[in-house]
Design a protein around this motif. Structure first.
Motif, PDB file in Angstrom:
ATOM      1  N   VAL A 246       0.836  -1.201   0.000  1.00  0.00           N
ATOM      2  CA  VAL A 246       0.000   0.000   0.000  1.00  0.00           C
ATOM      3  C   VAL A 246       0.870   1.249   0.000  1.00  0.00           C
ATOM      4  O   VAL A 246       0.611   2.217  -0.746  1.00  0.00           O
ATOM      5  CB  VAL A 246      -0.955  -0.001   1.212  1.00  0.00           C
ATOM      6  CG1 VAL A 246      -1.667   1.337   1.347  1.00  0.00           C
ATOM      7  CG2 VAL A 246      -1.982  -1.128   1.072  1.00  0.00           C
ATOM      8  N   SER A 247       1.909   1.258   0.814  1.00  0.00           N
ATOM      9  CA  SER A 247       2.805   2.418   0.873  1.00  0.00           C
ATOM     10  C   SER A 247       3.502   2.645  -0.463  1.00  0.00           C
ATOM     11  O   SER A 247       3.620   3.780  -0.941  1.00  0.00           O
ATOM     12  CB  SER A 247       3.837   2.241   1.979  1.00  0.00           C
ATOM     13  OG  SER A 247       3.228   2.216   3.251  1.00  0.00           O
ATOM     14  N   ALA A 248       3.969   1.555  -1.085  1.00  0.00           N
ATOM     15  CA  ALA A 248       4.662   1.682  -2.366  1.00  0.00           C
ATOM     16  C   ALA A 248       3.722   2.183  -3.451  1.00  0.00           C
ATOM     17  O   ALA A 248       4.096   3.033  -4.273  1.00  0.00           O
ATOM     18  CB  ALA A 248       5.262   0.341  -2.766  1.00  0.00           C
ATOM     19  N   LEU A 249       2.509   1.691  -3.482  1.00  0.00           N
ATOM     20  CA  LEU A 249       1.537   2.160  -4.469  1.00  0.00           C
ATOM     21  C   LEU A 249       1.174   3.617  -4.225  1.00  0.00           C
ATOM     22  O   LEU A 249       1.032   4.403  -5.173  1.00  0.00           O
ATOM     23  CB  LEU A 249       0.279   1.288  -4.428  1.00  0.00           C
ATOM     24  CG  LEU A 249       0.460  -0.176  -4.843  1.00  0.00           C
ATOM     25  CD1 LEU A 249      -0.831  -0.945  -4.632  1.00  0.00           C
ATOM     26  CD2 LEU A 249       0.909  -0.287  -6.295  1.00  0.00           C
ATOM     27  N   SER A 250       1.068   3.997  -2.958  1.00  0.00           N
ATOM     28  CA  SER A 250       0.736   5.385  -2.617  1.00  0.00           C
ATOM     29  C   SER A 250       1.786   6.341  -3.157  1.00  0.00           C
ATOM     30  O   SER A 250       1.459   7.432  -3.665  1.00  0.00           O
ATOM     31  CB  SER A 250       0.620   5.551  -1.094  1.00  0.00           C
ATOM     32  OG  SER A 250      -0.430   4.764  -0.572  1.00  0.00           O
ATOM     33  N   ARG A 251       3.046   5.942  -3.073  1.00  0.00           N
ATOM     34  CA  ARG A 251       4.125   6.809  -3.539  1.00  0.00           C
ATOM     35  C   ARG A 251       4.093   7.001  -5.055  1.00  0.00           C
ATOM     36  O   ARG A 251       4.618   7.993  -5.560  1.00  0.00           O
ATOM     37  CB  ARG A 251       5.481   6.234  -3.109  1.00  0.00           C
ATOM     38  CG  ARG A 251       5.736   6.316  -1.616  1.00  0.00           C
ATOM     39  CD  ARG A 251       7.189   6.017  -1.285  1.00  0.00           C
ATOM     40  NE  ARG A 251       7.555   4.633  -1.563  1.00  0.00           N
ATOM     41  CZ  ARG A 251       7.427   3.633  -0.706  1.00  0.00           C
ATOM     42  NH1 ARG A 251       6.907   3.849   0.505  1.00  0.00           N
ATOM     43  NH2 ARG A 251       7.807   2.410  -1.022  1.00  0.00           N
ATOM     44  N   GLY A 252       3.482   6.080  -5.765  1.00  0.00           N
ATOM     45  CA  GLY A 252       3.453   6.193  -7.218  1.00  0.00           C
ATOM     46  C   GLY A 252       2.263   6.930  -7.774  1.00  0.00           C
ATOM     47  O   GLY A 252       2.218   7.221  -8.978  1.00  0.00           O
ATOM     48  N   ILE A 253       1.294   7.262  -6.930  1.00  0.00           N
ATOM     49  CA  ILE A 253       0.062   7.862  -7.430  1.00  0.00           C
ATOM     50  C   ILE A 253       0.293   9.256  -7.996  1.00  0.00           C
ATOM     51  O   ILE A 253      -0.251   9.618  -9.051  1.00  0.00           O
ATOM     52  CB  ILE A 253      -1.006   7.877  -6.317  1.00  0.00           C
ATOM     53  CG1 ILE A 253      -1.500   6.447  -6.061  1.00  0.00           C
ATOM     54  CG2 ILE A 253      -2.176   8.786  -6.695  1.00  0.00           C
ATOM     55  CD1 ILE A 253      -2.390   6.307  -4.858  1.00  0.00           C
ATOM     56  N   GLY A 254       1.090  10.066  -7.315  1.00  0.00           N
ATOM     57  CA  GLY A 254       1.321  11.429  -7.782  1.00  0.00           C
ATOM     58  C   GLY A 254       1.909  11.465  -9.178  1.00  0.00           C
ATOM     59  O   GLY A 254       1.437  12.206 -10.053  1.00  0.00           O
ATOM     60  N   ALA A 255       2.951  10.656  -9.416  1.00  0.00           N
ATOM     61  CA  ALA A 255       3.597  10.637 -10.729  1.00  0.00           C
ATOM     62  C   ALA A 255       2.634  10.138 -11.802  1.00  0.00           C
ATOM     63  O   ALA A 255       2.567  10.700 -12.907  1.00  0.00           O
ATOM     64  CB  ALA A 255       4.847   9.761 -10.690  1.00  0.00           C
ATOM     65  N   MET A 256       1.880   9.093 -11.496  1.00  0.00           N
ATOM     66  CA  MET A 256       0.922   8.570 -12.465  1.00  0.00           C
ATOM     67  C   MET A 256      -0.138   9.613 -12.788  1.00  0.00           C
ATOM     68  O   MET A 256      -0.480   9.841 -13.961  1.00  0.00           O
ATOM     69  CB  MET A 256       0.270   7.299 -11.924  1.00  0.00           C
ATOM     70  CG  MET A 256      -0.802   6.714 -12.828  1.00  0.00           C
ATOM     71  SD  MET A 256      -0.164   6.117 -14.424  1.00  0.00           S
ATOM     72  CE  MET A 256       0.688   4.628 -13.885  1.00  0.00           C
ATOM     73  N   ALA A 257      -0.670  10.262 -11.760  1.00  0.00           N
ATOM     74  CA  ALA A 257      -1.727  11.254 -11.978  1.00  0.00           C
ATOM     75  C   ALA A 257      -1.229  12.430 -12.811  1.00  0.00           C
ATOM     76  O   ALA A 257      -1.951  12.939 -13.671  1.00  0.00           O
ATOM     77  CB  ALA A 257      -2.266  11.738 -10.638  1.00  0.00           C
ATOM     78  N   ARG A 258       0.002  12.864 -12.564  1.00  0.00           N
ATOM     79  CA  ARG A 258       0.531  13.977 -13.354  1.00  0.00           C
ATOM     80  C   ARG A 258       0.699  13.593 -14.822  1.00  0.00           C
ATOM     81  O   ARG A 258       0.470  14.421 -15.719  1.00  0.00           O
ATOM     82  CB  ARG A 258       1.867  14.447 -12.767  1.00  0.00           C
ATOM     83  CG  ARG A 258       1.721  15.212 -11.453  1.00  0.00           C
ATOM     84  CD  ARG A 258       3.024  15.848 -11.025  1.00  0.00           C
ATOM     85  NE  ARG A 258       4.047  14.860 -10.673  1.00  0.00           N
ATOM     86  CZ  ARG A 258       4.171  14.327  -9.472  1.00  0.00           C
ATOM     87  NH1 ARG A 258       3.336  14.673  -8.495  1.00  0.00           N
ATOM     88  NH2 ARG A 258       5.146  13.460  -9.220  1.00  0.00           N
ATOM     89  N   MET A 259       1.087  12.358 -15.085  1.00  0.00           N
ATOM     90  CA  MET A 259       1.265  11.916 -16.461  1.00  0.00           C
ATOM     91  C   MET A 259      -0.061  11.738 -17.186  1.00  0.00           C
ATOM     92  O   MET A 259      -0.172  12.034 -18.372  1.00  0.00           O
ATOM     93  CB  MET A 259       2.046  10.597 -16.498  1.00  0.00           C
ATOM     94  CG  MET A 259       3.524  10.732 -16.201  1.00  0.00           C
ATOM     95  SD  MET A 259       4.439   9.211 -16.585  1.00  0.00           S
ATOM     96  CE  MET A 259       3.749   8.078 -15.361  1.00  0.00           C
ATOM     97  N   THR A 260      -1.064  11.237 -16.483  1.00  0.00           N
ATOM     98  CA  THR A 260      -2.305  10.841 -17.155  1.00  0.00           C
ATOM     99  C   THR A 260      -3.447  11.829 -16.993  1.00  0.00           C
ATOM    100  O   THR A 260      -4.390  11.815 -17.787  1.00  0.00           O
ATOM    101  CB  THR A 260      -2.781   9.483 -16.614  1.00  0.00           C
ATOM    102  OG1 THR A 260      -3.075   9.608 -15.209  1.00  0.00           O
ATOM    103  CG2 THR A 260      -1.720   8.412 -16.815  1.00  0.00           C
ATOM    104  N   MET A 261      -3.376  12.687 -15.964  1.00  0.00           N
ATOM    105  CA  MET A 261      -4.508  13.557 -15.664  1.00  0.00           C
ATOM    106  C   MET A 261      -4.098  15.017 -15.523  1.00  0.00           C
ATOM    107  O   MET A 261      -4.864  15.830 -15.020  1.00  0.00           O
ATOM    108  CB  MET A 261      -5.199  13.080 -14.375  1.00  0.00           C
ATOM    109  CG  MET A 261      -5.702  11.652 -14.454  1.00  0.00           C
ATOM    110  SD  MET A 261      -6.248  11.001 -12.842  1.00  0.00           S
ATOM    111  CE  MET A 261      -7.590  12.110 -12.467  1.00  0.00           C
ATOM    112  N   GLY A 262      -2.898  15.343 -15.970  1.00  0.00           N
ATOM    113  CA  GLY A 262      -2.414  16.718 -15.825  1.00  0.00           C
ATOM    114  C   GLY A 262      -3.275  17.737 -16.539  1.00  0.00           C
ATOM    115  O   GLY A 262      -3.336  18.896 -16.138  1.00  0.00           O
ATOM    116  N   ARG A 263      -3.950  17.314 -17.604  1.00  0.00           N
ATOM    117  CA  ARG A 263      -4.832  18.206 -18.363  1.00  0.00           C
ATOM    118  C   ARG A 263      -6.301  17.881 -18.117  1.00  0.00           C
ATOM    119  O   ARG A 263      -7.160  18.121 -18.974  1.00  0.00           O
ATOM    120  CB  ARG A 263      -4.505  18.119 -19.850  1.00  0.00           C
ATOM    121  CG  ARG A 263      -3.077  18.583 -20.175  1.00  0.00           C
ATOM    122  CD  ARG A 263      -2.804  18.539 -21.659  1.00  0.00           C
ATOM    123  NE  ARG A 263      -1.456  18.983 -21.972  1.00  0.00           N
ATOM    124  CZ  ARG A 263      -0.955  19.043 -23.209  1.00  0.00           C
ATOM    125  NH1 ARG A 263      -1.707  18.663 -24.238  1.00  0.00           N
ATOM    126  NH2 ARG A 263       0.281  19.468 -23.402  1.00  0.00           N
TER     127      ARG A 263
END
Length: 207
Positions: free
Chosen positions: A126-143
């Protein structure tokens, strides 16, 4: 064993159980296609850049198709199970970049089958997945057409991206990561402006 290696092992188990012709959440891809994608990503340095660079995507698709057609299913899965070869940058980066990759693609296989349920994840995962959410969201949902807050049921916001009316997406970290990656079976709830929610759901997410 690292979280990335455990998630890789879980993906391999799911693939072997499902078989090469099983559907996945990756549109148009069977489990065999998904396995070939992962092999190309880690083992074909000439073709891997096209996964992220549109100008190179055509070559990557041709290489992946050749790998799909020329490699036995068991060999594809064995190569994934073995992990990145020594010459691959992913060998050193595995704990950093492959947790989300292996988790998402495991769920791509699992959740395309009937009767799936979310897995119980340990605290380290859970901790490892949590750390990856920000980067994923910026790549896929930045716009994104909304200002999106990805929030746990406990009220912790793990990422905020986009602009416009506010929408809160609530779910466990693994589900938030799947949502950011464009996987619709993610078990999340959306709250906020109705029009913004509809626009967010209609917007393309994922890589």
């Amino acid at each position: 064993m690292t979280v990335a290696r455990r998630e890789r092992a879980a993906l391999v188990e799911s693939m072997r159980a499902a078989g090469p012709d099983a559907p996945t959440l990756c549109e148009g891809w069977t489990a065999r296609d998904l396995a070939a994608h992962l092999v190309v990503r880690e083992r074909r340095l000439d073709a891997a850049p096209g996964i992220l660079v549109p100008q190179l995507a055509g070559y990557t698709e041709r290489v992946q198709q050749k790998v799909t057609e020329s490699t036995e299913w068991g060999d594809l899965v064995d190569q994934i199970a073995a992990g990145p070869p020594l010459y691959s940058p992913f060998k050193l980066l595995d704990p950093l970049v492959n947790v989300a990759e292996m988790y998402i693609h495991n769920e791509d296989v699992r959740r395309a089958q009937p009767g799936w349920e979310p897995r119980d994840l340990d605290d380290a995962t859970v901790s490892a997945l949590s750390r990856g959410i920000g980067a994923m969201a910026r790549m896929t949902m930045g716009r994104s057409p909304a200002r999106v807050a990805l929030t746990t049921p406990q009220g912790k916001t793990l990422a905020t991206v986009g602009s416009g009316p506010e929408v809160t997406v609530t779910g466990e970290p693994g589900e938030l990561l799947l949502f950011a990656a464009g996987r619709e079976p993610a078990r999340v709830t959306l709250s906020g402006d109705d029009a913004a929610i509809a626009a967010l759901r209609a917007a393309r997410r994922g890589l």
